[in-house]
Design an enzyme around this catalytic site. Structure first.
Site, PDB file in Angstrom:
ATOM      1  CB  SER A 195      49.732  30.611  50.348  1.00 50.48           C
ATOM      2  OG  SER A 195      49.602  31.572  49.323  1.00 50.48           O
ATOM      3  CB  THR A 228      45.556  33.568  39.662  1.00 47.76           C
ATOM      4  OG1 THR A 228      46.978  33.455  39.654  1.00 47.76           O
ATOM      5  CG2 THR A 228      44.991  32.579  40.660  1.00 47.76           C
ATOM      6  CG  ASP A 237      41.892  29.210  47.942  1.00 45.55           C
ATOM      7  OD1 ASP A 237      42.232  28.207  48.597  1.00 45.55           O
ATOM      8  OD2 ASP A 237      42.687  30.118  47.631  1.00 45.55           O
ATOM      9  N   PRO A 238      37.423  28.351  49.075  1.00 47.12           N
ATOM     10  CG  PRO A 238      36.416  27.181  50.835  1.00 47.12           C
ATOM     11  CD  PRO A 238      37.757  27.457  50.210  1.00 47.12           C
ATOM     12  CG  HIS A 239      39.438  32.942  50.191  1.00 52.62           C
ATOM     13  ND1 HIS A 239      40.317  32.875  51.244  1.00 52.62           N
ATOM     14  CD2 HIS A 239      40.193  32.732  49.094  1.00 52.62           C
ATOM     15  CE1 HIS A 239      41.534  32.635  50.806  1.00 52.62           C
ATOM     16  NE2 HIS A 239      41.475  32.549  49.499  1.00 52.62           N
ATOM     17  CE1 TYR A 269      48.348  24.291  72.850  1.00 49.64           C
ATOM     18  CE2 TYR A 269      50.189  22.824  72.440  1.00 49.64           C
ATOM     19  CZ  TYR A 269      49.406  23.893  72.062  1.00 49.64           C
ATOM     20  OH  TYR A 269      49.672  24.548  70.893  1.00 49.64           O
TER      21      TYR A 269
END
Length: 612
Positions: A153, A293, A383-385, A414
Site C-alpha cells: 500500500s 489478488t 512485495d517481498p512478503h 536531524y
C-alpha cells in the site's frame, strides 16, 4: 555448487524437517552477536553486576518475563493459522517463509538498525541499496532504483506520489523557469513525458529545482488540473487510500471494467483515454495489475505500452505504474541464469533445462508479454512478503530512472546531512515512511542472495506454486460430491495467470444464486477461523465476492457456465467464490499433491455433510 537451487532445503518445512538446521544457524548467529557485545572495549566495567543478579526483584522480573513469554506462546499457537502446511492451507497470501530471510531478520533485529539513519545502519542500509538494485535488474530498469517499503500500500502511494509530482512539475516550470517551456500551452505541458521533465531538470541549478518543487503539487497548487487517474476494477483497495491521501481525490478516479477473463479491458481503456483527450482532459496516470489478488490475473501491460506510444505521437501522455505487489517476483521465471529475459520461443526449453515443472504447465504468451512489458512502466510495486517468501512486513517499489527521485526528495537535517552523492544515507529523503527496520532489509537481502532472481532460484520456487495452482484447478474440474442424495459440482474459475485459484460449489439443479452463495459462504466459515478450530482443520481456505457494482457484468459468462441465467445474476448482483492463493512450495511432487488433494476432497465432503 549446483546452478539450480533446491528451494526445499531453504524452508523449515511443515513438519520441521529442516528445524535443526534453523536452530543451529540461529544459535551460531546469536552466539556471534553476544560475543560482539562482550568484545566491545573489554576493560569497561559491567553495567549488570553479580550483586544485581542476586537481588529478589531481579529474579522476580525474570520470572515475570518468563510468564509473559509463556502466555505469548499459549496465545500464538492456537490463535495462528497453520499457513506452513504443505497442503492443508489454501487461503490468503501466506506460506512457509524462507529460512535465510527469517534467520537474517532475527539476527539483524539484535542490531536494531534504522535504515533512514546511516550512522545507525551502515550494514543494513547498504543491504537495502543492493536490494533496490535487485528490484531494478528484475524489471530491466538499466538506470533504475528501488527500495523496501513498509508494505505494498505504501509502495502504491509512492507510485501515485511520483505520478502527481511529474505531472505538476511542468506547470511549475511555467511559473519558475518559463524560458524552459516557452511557447508550450498548458495542454502540452500536462502531456510532457517523464523523460522530458527529467531532461529539463538536468539543466537547472539546485536552487531552481527546489523552487520548481515548491511550486509543484507539493504546494497544493494545480492538483485538480492534473487529470484523471485510471485503474481497473481489479485494483487493490490501497489505491483509494492513495488518491485520498495524495489530495488527487476519489472523484478523479476512473475505473475500467474487466473482461470475462478478469483482465482489464484494454479496448475500453483506449476508448476512455481517447475520449478524455478529445475533451482536453489530462490523464494523470494509469495502473495495470500483474497478479490480481482475487483472481491471479495479469493485465495486458504490453498493449497499454503500445497504445501510449501511439497516443504520444498525438500529443497525449500518461504515467504508467504497474501494481505487481503479488506477481512481481514471477518475472524471475522468464530470466535465464545470466539475468536475460528470454524470448518466448526459448522459454519452454529454458524451463525444461532447469527442471521447473513436473506437470504439463502452459505459460501463455499473453502472460509472458505482460511480464516483459513491465520494463516500460515508470514504476512498479513488488512485495517481498508475498511471492518473495519473506516474513511480513516487506513491500517494495522500483522506478525506471534513479533521477526520478529528485522530483519527490526531501531532506531531514536531524537524520542525515544534505548530500546528494551518498544514496544509502539519503534514503529517508526519497520515501514516504520514516524510521524503518534494518532487519527487514537484511531478510530480503539474504533471500535474494540465496535464491537468485532468475530461473535457477526464484524462478523454480515460483514455478512450483504456478504448477500446483494449475494442478489444483484441473483436480477441481473433475471433483463431484454426493451428499445426502444431492450431487454437488465444483466449478473453478478460468485458468489462472498466476497461482490464485477460485471456485464455486453448487448443488446440481439449484436455480438460486442466492442459495449457492450461502452454501459457499458456509463452506468458507467451516474452512476458516469462523466456525472451526483451525489447528485441527484439515482444509483451510479463503473466499471472495464478485459484486456487480465493482465487477460489472464480467462474471456473467462464468455464471452461465455454472448454470444460472443472466436475470438471476442481475437479481442477486454478486457471486461468492472460495479462493486460494496457492503459495505452497512443496506440491509439485506428484505423490504429495495426490495425498493432499485427496485429503482436501474428503475434508470438503465432510464439511458438506455438516452444512447440508
Amino acid at each position: 555448487m549446483s546452478e539450480d537451487m533446491n528451494y526445499k532445503s531453504l524452508f523449515i518445512g511443515d513438519k520441521s524437517e529442516n528445524g535443526s538446521v534453523y536452530m543451529d544457524e540461529l544459535k551460531r548467529l546469536v552466539t556471534n552477536h553476544l560475543g560482539w557485545r562482550k568484545d566491545y572495549i573489554p576493560s569497561d566495567i559491567p553495567a549488570i553486576t553479580d550483586s544485581d543478579q542476586t537481588k529478589k526483584e531481579y529474579q522476580d522480573s525474570l520470572r515475570r518475563q518468563h510468564e509473559v513469554l509463556t502466555e505469548l506462546d499459549q496465545r500464538l499457537r492456537p490463535g495462528t493459522i497453520p499457513w506452513m502446511s504443505a497442503g492443508r492451507y489454501w487461503g490468503q497470501i501466506n506460506s512457509d517463509t524462507l529460512m535465510p530471510a527469517m534467520l537474517a531478520y532475527c539476527y539483524a533485529m539484535l542490531w536494531n538498525s534504522n535504515n533512514v539513519a546511516l550512522e545507525s545502519s551502515v550494514a543494513t542500509s547498504k543491504m537495502e541499496s543492493e536490494v533496490g538494485e535487485d528490484f531494478a535488474k528484475l524489471f530491466d530498469y538499466k538506470d533504475g532504483w528501488g527500495h523496501i517499503t513498509h508494505d505494498g500500500s505504501m509502495a502504491n502511494l509512492e507510485g501515485l506520489w511520483y505520478a502527481r509530482q511529474f505531472k505538476s512539475m511542468t506547470l511549475a516550470f511555467k511559473e519558475v523557469v518559463p524560458d524552459k517551456v516557452k511557447g508550450l500551452s498548458d495542454w502540452e505541458l500536462l502531456n510532457m513525458s517523464v523523460e522530458k521533465v527529467l531532461k529539463i531538470l538536468a539543466t537547472l541549478t539546485p536552487d531552481e529545482i527546489n523552487a520548481v518543487k515548491a511550486h509543484s503539487s507539493r504546494s497544493g497548487k494545480n492538483i485538480q488540473k492534473l487529470g484523471k487517474f485510471i485503474v481497473p476494477y481489479t485494483k487493490h483497495y490501497s489505491w483509494l487510500k492513495a488518491l485520498d491521501i495524495s489530495g488527487v481525490g476519489l472523484d478523479q478516479m476512473i475505473q475500467i471494467p474487466v473482461k470475462s477473463d478478469f483482465r482489464m479491458n484494454i479496448d475500453i481503456l483506449e476508448e476512455t483515454i481517447k475520449k478524455l483527450a478529445a475533451e482536453k482532459t489530462p490523464i494523470l496516470g494509469v495502473v495495470a495489475v500483474v497478479g490480481t489478488t482475487e483472481e491471479g490475473q495479469v493485465d495486458e501491460v504490453d498493449r497499454i505500452v503500445k497504445f501510449r506510444k501511439e497516443m504520444e505521437k498525438q500529443g497525449v501522455y500518461f504515467y504508467l505504474h504497474v501494481d505487481a505487489a503479488y506477481g512481481g517476483y514471477g518475472r524471475a521465471l522468464f530470466k535465464d541464469e545470466n539475468g536475460n529475459f528470454v524470448e518466448y520461443d526459448q522459454l519452454a526449453d529454458m524451463l525444461k533445462k532447469h527442471h521447473v515443472f513436473n506437470y504439463p504447465v502452459r505459460i501463455s504468451e499473453h502472460v509472458y508479454r505482460g511480464f516483459k512489458a513491465i520494463k516500460d512502466a515508470e514504476s512498479v510495486t513488488i512485495d517481498p512478503h508475498k511471492m518473495g517468501y519473506v516474513p511480513y512486513s516487506a513491500g517494495g517499489i522500483a522506478i525506471k530512472y534513479q533521477s526520478m527521485r529528485n522530483v519527490i526528495s526531501y531532506f531531514a537535517p536531524y537524520v542525515f546531512e544534505k548530500k546528494t552523492t551518498e544514496a544509502p544515507d539519503m534514503l529517508g529523503s526519497y520515501i514516504i515512511g520514516g524510521s524503518k527496520s534494518g532487519a527487514t532489509a537484511a531478510a530480503v537481502w539474504a533471500a535474494h542472495r540465496t535464491l537468485p532472481l532468475n530461473v535457477t532460484g526464484y524462478g523454480r520456487l515460483i514455478g512450483s506454486s504456478i504448477e500446483t495452482a494449475q494442478r489444483f484447478r484441473d483436480f477441481l474440474k473433475k471433483l463431484k460430491f454426493n451428499v445426502k442424495g444431492k450431487e454437488v459440482d465444483v466449478y473453478p474459475l478460468d485458468n489462472p495467470d498466476f497461482n490464485m485459484v477460485d471456485w464455486v460449489l453448487k448443488i446440481n439443479g439449484e436455480t438460486s444464486l442466492k442459495k449457492t452463495n450461502e452454501l459457499n459462504e458456509k463452506m468458507f466459515n467451516f474452512s476458516s477461523i469462523y466456525d472451526s478450530h483451525v489447528y485441527s482443520n484439515r482444509f483451510i481456505t479463503s473466499h471472495t465476492i464478485f459484486r456487480k457494482d465493482t465487477y460489472g457484468d464480467s462474471p456473467v459468462p462464468f455464471i452461465k457456465r455454472i448454470g444460472f441465467s443472466e436475470d438471476e445474476w442481475n437479481k442477486v448482483g454478486a457471486v461468492t467464490l472460495l479462493r486460494a492463493a496457492i503459495m505452497t512450495p512443496y506440491l509439485n511432487d506428484t505423490k504429495l499433491f495426490d495425498f493432499y488433494s485427496q485429503g482436501i476432497a474428503k475434508s470438503m465432503e465432510k464439511k458438506l455433510n455438516e452444512i447440508l
